[in-house]
Design an enzyme around this catalytic site. Sequence first.
Site, PDB file in Angstrom:
ATOM      1  N   GLY B 103      -5.618   2.614  18.382  1.00  0.00           N
ATOM      2  CA  GLY B 103      -4.677   2.512  19.484  1.00  0.00           C
ATOM      3  C   GLY B 103      -5.111   1.436  20.443  1.00  0.00           C
ATOM      4  N   CYS B 104      -4.436   1.368  21.598  1.00  0.00           N
ATOM      5  CA  CYS B 104      -4.744   0.324  22.578  1.00  0.00           C
ATOM      6  C   CYS B 104      -5.930   0.772  23.420  1.00  0.00           C
ATOM      7  CB  CYS B 104      -3.539   0.036  23.452  1.00  0.00           C
ATOM      8  SG  CYS B 104      -2.133  -0.510  22.502  1.00  0.00           S
TER       9      CYS B 104
END
Lengths: 357, 105
Positions: B103-104
């Site tokens: 994910g970020c």
Amino acid sequence: MAERITDIGPPHYSKFLPPIIKDNYGKWASHEILEPGVLKHTAESGAEIYSVRVGSPRIITTLFARDICALADKYCGGYLRFTSRHNIEFLVTDKAQLEPLKAELKKAGLPIGGTGHSVTNIVHTQGWIHCHTPAIDASGIVKAVMDDLFEYFGSHKLPAQVRISLACCLNMCGAVHCSDIAICGVHRTPPKIMHEKLRHLCEIPTTIASCPTGAIRPHPDKNLKSVIVNEPRCMYCGNCYTMCPALPCFDSEKGGVALLVGGKVSNAKSPPAFSRLAVPYIPNNPPRWPETVAAIRKILIKYAEGANKWERVGEWIERIGWEKFFEVCDIPFTFQHIDDYKFQAYDTYRTSMHFKF
Amino acid sequence: MAVVEYKGKTFEVDEDGFLANLDQWGPEWVEYVKDLEGIKELTEDHWKVINMLQDYYKKNGIAPMVRILSKVTGFKLKYIYELFPSGPGKGACKMAGLPKPTGCV
């Protein structure tokens, strides 16, 4: 860990304010735009400060940073700032320095502009320079578009300011969802599944939950510990790849650009609005993306011709109607334009007899 | 894919030093990561975190959220950072042989 310094936060901004801004902080009376790219602020005390705004490519080298520092040292007492659209502002207190600074900026190839009713800098993302989920490049398209629209950067020829943004995938880092014209990277192929690697790289429940349409489910073969994608349900958002490196979805032939129009964030006259789909797909065509550049220019020209003064792109479209927008911009209306995402889609359909042929 | 040899065992690792093949996890891996992470000695509390992560991962197929890790072990996030200086993701999950956080981040 011995000598580690931590949790000190950014330095306080007041340390870097020009003395004249410090002295007149919160006591500004008025401002005017002297010419494209040059602003003058007058304080209640009568003090004046001039800011000269120049474009920047956002991704810069330290050598470039040193060059602008040298200019700031020479003309601005060592002070400059970056704007929220990555333009650079040189803050000049001495009016006599204004013309020499402008001449030197011109010589250095730094374009002056970005104020008033112009196309200012493009807020953009990482693209193929640094990110792993992009469908398009960022810097390359931005350069191509700004080259084409350069005349609008250093002039006030438009009905209102036009904000262009770019995001290289629909994670939409930045401002594409709320810009007058937005460039967004889209995929058109479902992810490829690396079954053998998946269980070592990914959390399967997280991957399944990342799908907005529920297209992913556990692999029927329990021993495989992988997932399968229901391809007719997949709309190629690439979310699952963000969560799971074993589901790459970039396809160099199929990825490309979508254009959105009509968003804004200000509350002036009309409330803030999301940008909406105008062109569903334009192929990637590096290094100059001519089709994308042409499509943006066409929308901008038709807007400049058709809109009233102060009217943003979205307000212009709302006034003439979307069917007219597609007609004047000569964009084919396709099934991709019709919202089909969950219950909210219903609100975007026309529930009235009011329309133009 | 790089291969690490440590105390007679070999481990396939990715560019961030996470296990590329989760089946290769063993006590030697914990020893090896311990040195990388700058942890002087593995205490009972370290093992409590590692065991909790592994149990949760086996049961649920995901790494626990930080608040669940805190609640189950009874360790505040600050103390988890004292145990694992690079944090619960890069430190503890790597040691416990869980997949790399995505994910970020």
